[in-house]
Design an enzyme around this catalytic site. Structure first.
Site, PDB file in Angstrom:
ATOM      1  N   ASN A 255     -39.224 -17.019 -33.680  1.00  0.00           N
ATOM      2  CA  ASN A 255     -39.199 -16.854 -32.149  1.00  0.00           C
ATOM      3  C   ASN A 255     -39.962 -15.576 -31.609  1.00  0.00           C
ATOM      4  OD1 ASN A 255     -37.324 -18.672 -31.945  1.00  0.00           O
ATOM      5  ND2 ASN A 255     -35.374 -17.554 -31.824  1.00  0.00           N
TER       6      ASN A 255
ATOM      7  N   HIS B  28     -26.630  -7.227 -31.039  1.00  0.00           N
ATOM      8  CA  HIS B  28     -26.041  -8.477 -30.959  1.00  0.00           C
ATOM      9  C   HIS B  28     -26.051  -9.157 -32.277  1.00  0.00           C
ATOM     10  CE1 HIS B  28     -24.610 -12.180 -29.108  1.00  0.00           C
ATOM     11  NE2 HIS B  28     -25.831 -12.802 -28.910  1.00  0.00           N
TER      12      HIS B  28
HETATM   13  N1  APR Z   1     -41.946 -21.589 -24.085  1.00  0.00           N
HETATM   14  C1  APR Z   1     -40.840 -22.359 -23.419  1.00  0.00           C
HETATM   15  N2  APR Z   1     -40.303 -22.887 -24.095  1.00  0.00           N
HETATM   16  C2  APR Z   1     -40.261 -22.894 -25.349  1.00  0.00           C
HETATM   17  C3  APR Z   1     -41.277 -22.359 -26.065  1.00  0.00           C
HETATM   18  C4  APR Z   1     -42.184 -21.712 -25.236  1.00  0.00           C
HETATM   19  N3  APR Z   1     -43.371 -21.177 -25.910  1.00  0.00           N
HETATM   20  N4  APR Z   1     -40.910 -22.747 -27.364  1.00  0.00           N
HETATM   21  C5  APR Z   1     -39.768 -23.431 -27.418  1.00  0.00           C
HETATM   22  N5  APR Z   1     -39.225 -23.615 -26.144  1.00  0.00           N
HETATM   23  C6  APR Z   1     -37.880 -24.259 -25.789  1.00  0.00           C
HETATM   24  C7  APR Z   1     -37.821 -25.543 -26.676  1.00  0.00           C
HETATM   25  O1  APR Z   1     -38.568 -26.811 -26.504  1.00  0.00           O
HETATM   26  C8  APR Z   1     -36.258 -25.854 -26.386  1.00  0.00           C
HETATM   27  O2  APR Z   1     -36.338 -26.877 -25.460  1.00  0.00           O
HETATM   28  O3  APR Z   1     -36.819 -23.483 -25.737  1.00  0.00           O
HETATM   29  C9  APR Z   1     -35.744 -24.407 -25.804  1.00  0.00           C
HETATM   30  C10 APR Z   1     -34.761 -23.947 -26.584  1.00  0.00           C
HETATM   31  O4  APR Z   1     -33.751 -24.738 -26.204  1.00  0.00           O
HETATM   32  P1  APR Z   1     -32.468 -25.088 -27.510  1.00  0.00           P
HETATM   33  O5  APR Z   1     -33.193 -25.549 -28.769  1.00  0.00           O
HETATM   34  O6  APR Z   1     -31.428 -26.223 -26.851  1.00  0.00           O
HETATM   35  O7  APR Z   1     -31.857 -23.761 -27.822  1.00  0.00           O
HETATM   36  P2  APR Z   1     -30.920 -23.105 -26.816  1.00  0.00           P
HETATM   37  O8  APR Z   1     -29.314 -23.552 -27.534  1.00  0.00           O
HETATM   38  O9  APR Z   1     -31.038 -23.297 -25.465  1.00  0.00           O
HETATM   39  O10 APR Z   1     -30.868 -21.481 -27.499  1.00  0.00           O
HETATM   40  C11 APR Z   1     -31.915 -20.924 -27.293  1.00  0.00           C
HETATM   41  O11 APR Z   1     -31.226 -18.723 -26.940  1.00  0.00           O
HETATM   42  O12 APR Z   1     -28.893 -17.877 -27.577  1.00  0.00           O
HETATM   43  C12 APR Z   1     -30.354 -18.067 -27.930  1.00  0.00           C
HETATM   44  O13 APR Z   1     -30.212 -18.372 -30.502  1.00  0.00           O
HETATM   45  C13 APR Z   1     -30.466 -18.968 -29.323  1.00  0.00           C
HETATM   46  O14 APR Z   1     -32.755 -18.385 -29.647  1.00  0.00           O
HETATM   47  C14 APR Z   1     -31.894 -19.197 -29.396  1.00  0.00           C
HETATM   48  C15 APR Z   1     -32.334 -19.445 -27.507  1.00  0.00           C
END
Ligand code: APR
Length: 312
Positions: A99, A179
């Site tokens: 991340n 957190h």
């Molecule tokens: N730019 C934009 N979006 C991105 C990038 C990027 N460089 N890299 C990944 N993503 C997108 C992914 O493609 C995905 O659609 O981020 C989205 C994350 O969505 P989920 O996998 O459904 O995760 P989510 O449950 O929404 O959580 C996201 O928030 O609470 C925190 O721990 C959790 O780090 C996680 C984040």
């Protein structure tokens, strides 16, 4: 004519989708759901579904899905959920290296395309992600905040309400610190409509609730294989709303500290006031010796992760 607010959601996954639904339903402004090129179809599909939802429910908001940063330009608020969520058995800290790269990429683009936005970071490990976002963008500390405390406090309030047999809206509680496993549910300020919670909930039950709150996110990951999204989205929207409507809500949030509570150049969960000026002030409260020791421990854990991120 006042123009509509523009809210950019970076990450159109589980939390991003729920954020868009909430922002649209409360007509907070027009919404851009941004994701990487491979997920542009998902972003566009969710946007269209939510616009159609507006036709059914009667709200009016423009919702666009995109993988182009140009669409994010001029946003008033940016909420970042880009990144990978936890899988069972993982801690938030386990997400660091993956991340970190993502947040750096997002930060470079925000610097270029949305330099005036109020930025709310949700991606984990939260305190390091929000620190890195501020470091890379160079944005002012009052314009970059992390969402954790509202969510953790909500969990704490729910567990207390269930134990005490009272309405959850009558329970006021704050969770401070990082957190993660070291978060600090501040029992000394926790009340049930003004009554100190210790007068209502027995000490052993209180201790168990504090522990359950600390593991509140992990409990959900274990159940459904990915992290929570309804409550995290609601928590971030309450912060965005306070900024856009200048509500001046006093909320726990990860804020940039410059000496407050004895910490310098650190992001940590503390009470803040959010209004049109962003994080308008950090509120310093007295803590018991035990709570301050827990906060120190939490700050040290966040600092350690920030140091580790410098080599990644
Ligand atoms: N730019 C934009 N979006 C991105 C990038 C990027 N460089 N890299 C990944 N993503 C997108 C992914 O493609 C995905 O659609 O981020 C989205 C994350 O969505 P989920 O996998 O459904 O995760 P989510 O449950 O929404 O959580 C996201 O928030 O609470 C925190 O721990 C959790 O780090 C996680 C984040």
């Amino acid at each position: 004519m006042p123009r509509r607010n523009k809210i950019a959601l970076i990450g159109a996954g589980n939390i991003g989708g729920e954020l868009a639904a909430l922002a649209a339903r409360s007509e907070l402004g027009d919404v851009v759901l941004f994701d990487i090129a491979e997920k542009e179809g998902v972003a566009k599909g969710k946007a269209l579904d939510l616009e159609q939802n507006g036709a059914v429910l009667g709200y009016d908001a423009g919702i666009t899905g995109s993988s182009s940063w140009a669409e994010v330009a001029g946003s008033d608020v940016v909420i970042i959920t880009a990144g990978v969520p936890r899988k069972p058995g993982m801690s938030r800290d386990d997400l660091l290296s993956v991340n970190l790269k993502i947040i750096r990429n997002v930060a470079e683009n925000l610097k270029k395309h949305a330099p005036d936005a109020f930025v709310i970071v949700v991606s984990n490990p939260l305190d390091v992600m929000v620190y890195e976002l501020k470091r890379v963008t160079g944005f002012a500390g009052n314009k970059v905040v992390g969402m954790a405390g509202v969510l953790d406090s909500g969990r704490f309030q729910l567990f207390l309400a269930r134990e005490a047999g009272v309405a959850v809206k009558d329970v006021r509680a704050m969770v401070l610190g990082g957190h993660g496993d070291t978060m600090v549910p501040v029992v000394s300020y926790c009340t049930i409509n003004g009554i100190p919670v210790r007068q209502i909930v027995p000490a052993d039950k209180l201790a168990a609730i504090v522990e359950r709150t600390r593991n509140g996110g992990g409990e959900i990951v274990k159940l459904m294989g990915t992290s929570a999204f309804y409550a995290p989205a609601s928590a971030a929207i309450s912060m965005a709303t306070s900024y856009l409507k200048d509500q001046k809500r006093l909320l726990p949030a990860a804020a940039h500290l410059q000496g407050e509570y004895g910490y310098n150049d650190l992001y940590l969960g503390v009470p803040v006031v959010i209004g049109a000026g962003g994080v308008e002030r950090v509120v310093t409260i007295e803590l018991s010796a035990e709570e301050k020791a827990m906060l120190d421990k939490s700050a040290a854990a966040v600092r350690e992760l920030i140091e580790a991120s410098k080599n990644l």
